[in-house]
Design an enzyme around this catalytic site. Structure first.
Site, PDB file in Angstrom:
ATOM      1  N   SER A   8     -30.197  18.594 -24.084  1.00 42.16           N
ATOM      2  CA  SER A   8     -31.320  18.013 -23.342  1.00 42.16           C
ATOM      3  C   SER A   8     -30.829  16.713 -22.726  1.00 42.16           C
ATOM      4  O   SER A   8     -29.904  16.082 -23.263  1.00 42.16           O
ATOM      5  CB  SER A   8     -32.478  17.712 -24.303  1.00 42.16           C
ATOM      6  N   TYR A  61     -35.395  13.944 -32.441  1.00 41.57           N
ATOM      7  CA  TYR A  61     -35.183  15.086 -31.537  1.00 41.57           C
ATOM      8  C   TYR A  61     -34.050  14.754 -30.570  1.00 41.57           C
ATOM      9  O   TYR A  61     -33.119  15.556 -30.397  1.00 41.57           O
ATOM     10  CB  TYR A  61     -36.460  15.417 -30.758  1.00 41.57           C
TER      11      TYR A  61
END
Ligand SMILES: NC(=O)c1ccc[n+]([C@@H]2O[C@H](COP(=O)([O-])OP(=O)(O)OC[C@H]3O[C@@H](n4cnc5c(N)ncnc54)[C@H](OP(=O)(O)O)[C@@H]3O)[C@@H](O)[C@H]2O)c1
Length: 264
Positions: free
Chosen positions: A143, A156
């Site tokens: 990401s 995360y």
């Protein structure tokens, strides 16, 4: 160019929705047979049936909760033993929102099991098998948050920084072994992940959110171009190379026999 061979079956984790399901669609259209992995067997069956009918490819499914060690081991064993598999889309993942203070630590641990432990075990199983055969492709879905520790409470985003790190290291080890590695760093992409993490995507400026179709199509172009790191929304790849160069410039001074003058 990518060394992706349509003779090879592709194992896609997290294929029941979002980015994984879109990879399944695009790779089936390119003529690949598929092995789809996720927990929701019904969703996998519906997708598999559609892809078989539309594309005439073989699509098998393997139901697995990748946070369960026994079920993860079964997927890993399949990657090691099934010589028809030549590509891994290491995609299954969950997000966690909220602050670290007061966080549900058990939930964060499950996220780490999926986003870090499972991704690591599957990437290494694929790397060992593909390197032994002298060809293959590993896509690890990270990401852009890998580059933004301030966001998503660092946990995360930290799992995604780990995936980038792992991909860069694997790529180094796989040089000359015929195996291509790509770390994909999507920005915000319209999928179920947001709702699953109780985040309201409608509050994001629309100009910041990409459709999953556009994102995966761009990722596959990056793969075909042989990119190690693909950031679909980044207009100028020189910006990424400048960041890498700045990091490498630190290298000679990161470990020395003397503390820096300001610490004396
Ligand atoms: N959407 C974004 O904005 C965005 C941005 C950057 C990176 N990513 C990354 O992209 C990847 C795919 O996410 P997505 O956006 O496509 O989200 P999604 O639509 O929620 O898909 C996640 C997939 O992972 C599977 N999964 C979840 N928990 C699992 C488990 N315990 N075992 C096996 N499979 C599991 C889900 O299937 P089941 O529920 O059927 O198991 C689903 O197929 C993730 O790694 C995510 O971190 C997403």
């Amino acid at each position: 160019m990518s060394n992706l061979d349509t003779q090879h079956r592709v194992l896609i984790t997290g294929a029941s929705s979002g980015i994984g399901a879109t990879y399944a669609d695009r790779l089936a259209k390119r003529g690949h047979d598929l092995l789809l992995v996720a927990r929701d067997e019904r969703c996998l069956e519906i997708l598999a049936e559609r892809l078989r009918t539309e594309n005439g490819v073989e699509v098998a499914i393997l139901k697995a909760d990748l946070t369960e060690p026994g079920e993860l081991a079964a997927v890993e064993a399949r990657l090691r033993s099934d010589e028809s598999i030549g590509m891994l889309v290491n995609n299954a993942g969950v997000a966690a929102a909220g602050t670290l203070l007061g966080a549900d630590i058990d939930k964060l641990e499950v996220m780490i099991q999926l986003n870090v432990t499972a991704v690591t075990r599957l990437a290494i199983a694929a790397a060992d098998s593909f390197a032994a055969r002298g060809r293959g492709v590993i896509i690890n879905v990270a990401s852009v948050l890998a580059l933004a520790p301030e966001l998503f409470n660092g946990s995360y985003s930290g799992t995604k920084a780990y995936v980038l790190n792992l991909s860069q290291a694997l790529n180094g080890e796989l040089q000359g072994k015929g195996v291509q590695v790509q770390a994909l760093l999507p920005g915000a992409t319209r999928t179920e992940i947001w709702e699953r993490a109780s985040i309201d995507l409608s509050k994001f400026p629309p100009g910041k959110v990409m459709s999953v179709d556009e994102m995966v199509d761009a990722a596959l172009v990056g793969l075909d171009q042989g990119e190690l790191v693909t950031i679909p929304s980044l207009p100028d790849p020189a910006d990424w190379h400048a960041l890498s160069a700045a990091r490498q410039k630190l290298g000679p001074n990161l470990s020395r026999d003397q503390a820096a003058a300001r610490y004396k």
